[in-house]
Write a protein that holds these residues in place. Structure first.
Motif, short mmCIF file in Angstrom:
data_model
loop_
_atom_site.label_atom_id
_atom_site.label_comp_id
_atom_site.label_asym_id
_atom_site.label_seq_id
_atom_site.Cartn_x
_atom_site.Cartn_y
_atom_site.Cartn_z
N LEU A 225 7.27 4.50 -6.79
CA LEU A 225 5.80 4.92 -6.83
C LEU A 225 5.36 5.49 -7.90
O LEU A 225 6.29 6.16 -8.50
CB LEU A 225 5.23 5.70 -5.69
CG LEU A 225 5.44 4.99 -4.35
CD1 LEU A 225 4.83 5.99 -3.31
CD2 LEU A 225 4.66 3.71 -4.12
N PRO A 226 4.23 5.42 -8.65
CA PRO A 226 4.14 6.13 -10.10
C PRO A 226 3.94 7.53 -9.72
O PRO A 226 3.41 7.93 -8.81
CB PRO A 226 2.65 5.56 -10.46
CG PRO A 226 2.31 4.38 -9.74
CD PRO A 226 3.24 4.28 -8.30
N GLY B 11 0.73 -1.28 -0.17
CA GLY B 11 0.07 -0.20 0.01
C GLY B 11 0.79 1.30 -0.07
O GLY B 11 0.61 2.22 -0.79
N VAL C 211 -9.72 6.02 -9.97
CA VAL C 211 -8.35 6.50 -10.65
C VAL C 211 -7.24 6.32 -9.82
O VAL C 211 -6.32 5.99 -10.12
CB VAL C 211 -8.60 8.17 -11.05
CG1 VAL C 211 -7.22 8.67 -11.33
CG2 VAL C 211 -9.67 8.22 -12.02
N GLY C 212 -7.45 6.60 -8.32
CA GLY C 212 -6.40 6.48 -7.39
C GLY C 212 -6.13 4.84 -7.39
O GLY C 212 -5.08 4.57 -7.22
N ALA D 243 -3.95 4.06 -10.28
CA ALA D 243 -2.64 4.26 -10.24
C ALA D 243 -1.81 3.22 -9.35
O ALA D 243 -0.74 2.77 -9.53
CB ALA D 243 -2.62 5.54 -9.42
N GLN D 244 -2.60 2.79 -8.36
CA GLN D 244 -1.81 1.61 -7.41
C GLN D 244 -1.75 0.39 -8.23
O GLN D 244 -0.86 -0.42 -8.16
CB GLN D 244 -2.60 1.63 -6.01
CG GLN D 244 -2.33 2.64 -5.20
CD GLN D 244 -3.05 2.55 -3.86
OE1 GLN D 244 -4.10 2.22 -3.91
NE2 GLN D 244 -2.26 3.05 -2.91
#
Ligand code: FES
Ligand code: FES
Lengths: 771, 155
Positions: free
Chosen positions: A689-690, A184, A656-657, A660-661
């Protein structure tokens, strides 16, 4: 007033925008001590000595503890009770005789300021005699502690007649796939501040996710009464499954506050976070499909290995269980068998991360479906269509369980959402365009992956609504927030029911002294469970308000309407009482005159023993740079049916979040270990992380075609579906771009791995048939 | 060995007494009581600690407080004018550019600082600029939209 379905701005935001947020690190108490952990520098070994002499002597150091000082405290339990077979694998709050991963807490220092605490921790010398390492969860199991195997458990799920189906199969298609170790990584690291109040209560700030459960667990571990422990949730800088679980550090701050009679604060640093907070994923699957002459998949057989890391933490076997339960996804699969090996290794322990078990299972299953399509020489879309659970078979149940509930898909139109997606991307034209570009020498491709999520886990959640004489409304819930917009969502549901603006409503969550019961924020359950309880409470409150109005206005309840926060007489709207006026009539004396309980308040509990199942499709268009092995995502669409969106803007934000993960796990993030068990990703320079550059604009197709019949609002949870199929879709797109079926069988698809695949020197695991 | 340091933060003087090794971020948080500046990594990658130092966005975790003697420091607490939010704050609110809000002060300061220096950045430049900070919740889409909206208003 309709508030449900409106994209109103969030109630939470103002303090967060002005720097007035109160995250764990922002809370300070007079005279507080600062805690710092001494962590194991080696991956496996016997502790010979922990030398604390130099540390104790430093000015400002108040105490230094080693394992011996806390040997009476039991190890951290699982949330699920009764799993006694797994007890030997629980983690002590400080290592006792053996260390099992780099980063394991070995000693702890308390000092007057954080810099001194850090100096002191560095002055503690840990002498360890190395023991043999286990770093490969798929190798033959060894010994965990001389008595127990590193294979902590083998879990199984099966239904139908798998052996017969495989014997009778026209074709058997197999793949072997891996999802790497990632997790996470919220932007706020963990933190906690414990203090003993004058009343004698132990209070811990910095709680999240499951404060009510953790209160009970902390009390039990420390041997004090549950009602003497209070957990307070402030602002929370992201959860994603990892934050809010009970970790050694939480117990240590509480124990120290009790023993040292000082407030004790601990803030994790990022390097610690990457080796101390739960890791996740890291599964290896060997999965096969039995296919009949019509191309229908009659059975699935799967075997998988989970790299659990060095201990089994609070989740116990939750992730493998979810993997097994959710692996079949949207397909009929008349027979199914899966076997999961839970293996201990010398790495940071693992737990849940957004879409736990589903990201992995979806990758395995969708890669298999793509392989079946290739074997049959057809489009992957056709293979999926043929195997979907048809809409008219809803609700559809499988004879397997997830999180203690029977899997029963409540509603869904899987073929329908696929059609919507294909139409949205203008599939045929897109495919033609990509083929054209490939002929021009570009490596571009399209990949599609389907998923079914689960949400709204019961068994209960409650809400109490109170209206004061000014008409101000307060909703007290047992929910927890991890930054997902709980206050706004619950206020919208409450405001909708009472006909008042949502920004007139205050929502309380995460305070164990405000409400006795609450199961917390995980498994995308808050909107479904707490939301429904709130909705039911608005109906109770309406009844009570009308009972008062009946007395005052002398009209029958049927002739009253609750409109915009007023109870008015139907047909004569100026004969009305506001909710505030009604609350005023409910002061104790006049309330008893009407034969009613004082206060305009109502409480409701929503219970359920079934989950809701949102579902969707991810579609990716990628281009691959054959020289560098880089993957650029040109386009990404998420079609997701959430039943009903209370606040579409927030739901899209979640999707959307989450995407990204999903992207991070597909292309960038991986906890790599050296051969001697040293973690190589201990900063944001190595754990990638992106950023805004890697992220593609996500095209969200938010659908409400299949409301849940299981709750009156029709809602399903929306927190995880942006993540679930991301890796599977990207893998399919890269295969297509390379025109090399089964090329991708491992996430993340790093440039290095991809170059090996392109240049042909990658071991052909992906294509290997399973035994 | 603590030494006196004078910081000017959001137009106010703070006379603090800190060890030379104390970072600017810790000094702002612990000694000036301004906890809006967050720490996400303390090694210069995430940008949660971004503040403006004489107008330039800098990582407050990579500076020592004593290096900032007599410089103009702006933090998230100084963005709003009383009750009136800065256009950047308003745009983040309107466009849902934050979820947990932990990265938000850093992004606000980064974007305000960058746009004050170069108001006419195009889409690519904006994206490039935003890629120097990390957000784990939003996927950046709404952050970009918010910065675009605020850019129009700030011009
Ligand atoms: S905290 Fe300063 S860059 Fe991350
Ligand atoms: S909003 Fe949570 S990290 Fe950006």
């Amino acid at each position: 007033m309709t508030l449900i379905g409106q994209s109103v701005r969030r109630l939470e935001d103002r303090p967060l925008l002005t720097g007035e947020g109160r995250y764990a690190g922002d809370i300070n108490l007079p005279g507080q001590l600062h805690m710092r952990l001494v962590r194991s520098p080696v991956a496996h070994g016997r502790i010979l000595d922990v030398d604390i002499l130099e540390a104790v002597d430093l000015e400002g150091v108040v105490a230094v503890w080693t394992g011996a000082d806390v040997s009476a405290i039991p190890p951290i339990d699982f949330r699920q009770e009764g799993l006694t077979d797994l007890y030997p694998y629980r983690q002590p709050i400080l290592a006792q005789d053996v260390v099992r991963y780099v980063g394991e807490p070995v000693a702890v220092v308390f000092a007057n300021d954080p810099y001194t605490a850090e100096d002191a921790a560095e002055a503690v010398f840990v002498d360890v005699d190395d023991l043999p390492l286990t770093l490969d969860a798929t190798a033959a199991p060894g010994s965990f502690d001389g008595t127990h195997s590193t294979e902590a458990a083998v879990v199984r799920t099966t239904y139908g007649s798998v052996d017969e189906s495989f014997t009778a199969a026209d074709k058997i298609v197999s793949v072997e796939v891996t999802v790497g170790r990632h997790t996470g990584v919220p932007m706020e690291t963990r933190g906690a501040l414990a203090t003993v109040e004058p009343s004698g209560s132990l209070v811990m700030y910095g709680a999240a996710k499951v404060p009510h459960y953790n209160r009970k667990a902390i009390a039990a571990m420390l041997g004090i009464d549950t009602d003497k422990v209070i957990l307070r949730e402030g602002h929370v800088g992201g959860g994603f499954g990892v934050r809010g679980e009970l970790y050694p550090e939480d117990v240590l701050v509480c124990l120290a506050a009790l023993r040292l009679r000082r407030s004790v604060k601990w803030i994790e640093d990022r390097k610690e976070h990457l080796v101390a907070t739960n890791h996740s994923r890291d599964q290896h699957h060997r999965i096969s499909a039995a296919v009949d002459p019509d191309g229908f998949i009659t059975a699935i057989r799967d075997e998988f290995w989970v790299d659990q890391g060095a201990y089994i933490r609070t989740h116990a076997a939750t992730v493998p269980n979810l993997t097994m339960a959710m692996l079949p996804g949207p397909y009929l699969f008349p027979s199914y068998e899966t076997t999961g090996h839970i293996r201990l290794t010398n790495k940071t322990p693992a737990g849940t991360y957004r879409a736990p078990g589903r990201y992995e299972a979806t990758f395995a299953r969708e890669r298999l479906l793509d392989a079946v399509a290739h074997e049959l020489g057809e489009s992957p879309i056709e293979t999926r269509r043929r195997n979907f659970i048809p809409k008219d078979q809803m609700p559809f149940s499988r004879p397997i369980r997830a999180l203690g509930t029977v899997i029963e898909y409540d509603s869904g139109d899987y073929a329908g959402i696929l059609d919507r997606l294909l139409e949205h991307v203008d599939h045929d034209a897109l495919a033609a365009e990509l083929a054209h570009r490939r002929r021009g020498g570009e490596a571009v491709g399209l990949g599609i992956a389907f998923f079914v999520e689960k949400s709204g886990l019961g068994p209960y959640e409650g809400a109490r609504i109170q209206v004061d004489t000014e008409g101000a409304v307060r909703v007290v819930t047992g929910a927890a927030s991890v930054g997902q917009g709980v206050e706004t969502t619950i206020a919208q549901i409450c405001g909708d029911g009472l006909g008042i603006p949502h920004d007139r409503i205050a929502v309380v969550h995460g305070q164990t002294d405000a409400i006795d019961h609450g199961l917390g924020a995980f498994a995308s359950r808050v909107t479904v469970m707490t939301g429904t309880a709130t909705y039911l409470a608005t109906q109770e409150l309406e009844k009570k308000a009308k009972a008062v109005a009946t007395h005052v206005l002398e009209v029958a309840p049927e002739d009253l309407r609750l409109v915009e926060g007023r109870v008015e007489v139907a047909g004569a709207p100026d004969r009305a009482l506001t909710l505030g006026e009604i609350a005023a009539r409910l002061e104790p004396l006049s309330a008893s005159g009407m034969g009613l309980e004082p206060e305009l308040a109502a409480e409701s509990w929503f219970t359920t023993d079934h989950m809701t199942y949102p579902y969707g499709v991810h579609a990716a268009v990628v281009s691959v740079d054959k020289e560098t092995g880089g993957v650029v995502i040109e386009r990404f669409v998420v079609a997701y049916d959430v039943g009903r969106a209370v606040n579409p803007m927030l739901v899209e934000g979640q999707i959307v979040g989450g995407a990204a993960q999903g992207l991070g796990g597909a292309l960038l993030e991986e906890f790599v270990y050296s051969q001697d068990g040293q973690p190589l990703a201990t900063s944001f320079m190595d754990y990638l992380l992106p950023t805004a550059t890697e992220m593609v604009a996500i095209d969200v197709l938010l659908l409400e075609d299949a409301p849940s019949p299981l709750n009156p609002l029709g809602v399903k949870g929306a927190g995880e579906g942006g993540t679930t199929a991301f890796g599977a879709a990207i893998a399919a797109a890269v295969d297509d771009a390379l025109q090399k079926p089964r090329a991708i069988f491992r996430l993340p698809i790093t440039p290095e791995r991809l170059r090996q695949i392109i240049h042909g020197d990658y071991p052909e695991e992906g294509a290997a048939p399973c035994k | 060995m603590k030494t006196p340091v004078k910081l000017r933060v959001n137009g106010q003087a703070h006379e603090i007494f800190v060890e030379p090794r104390k970072t600017l971020a810790d000094a702002l948080r612990d000694d000036c009581g301004l906890t809006g500046t967050h720490l996400g990594c303390e090694h210069g990658v995430c940008g949660a600690c971004t503040v403006l130092l004489d107008g330039d966005p800098v990582r407050a975790c990579l500076m020592f407080a004593i290096q900032c003697q007599d410089m103009e420091i702006r933090t998230v607490e100084g963005l709003a004018d009383g009750e009136e939010l800065h256009p950047m704050q308003r745009a983040f609110w309107e466009k849902h550019g934050l979820q947990c809000g932990f990265c938000t002060p850093g992004f606000l300061m980064l974007a305000v600082g960058a746009l004050e220096r170069k108001p006419d950045m195009d889409e690519e430049e904006l994206k490039e600029m935003l890629s120097s900070n990390l957000c784990r919740c939003t996927g950046y889409q709404n952050i970009l939209a918010a910065v675009r909206a605020a850019q129009a208003e700030m011009q």
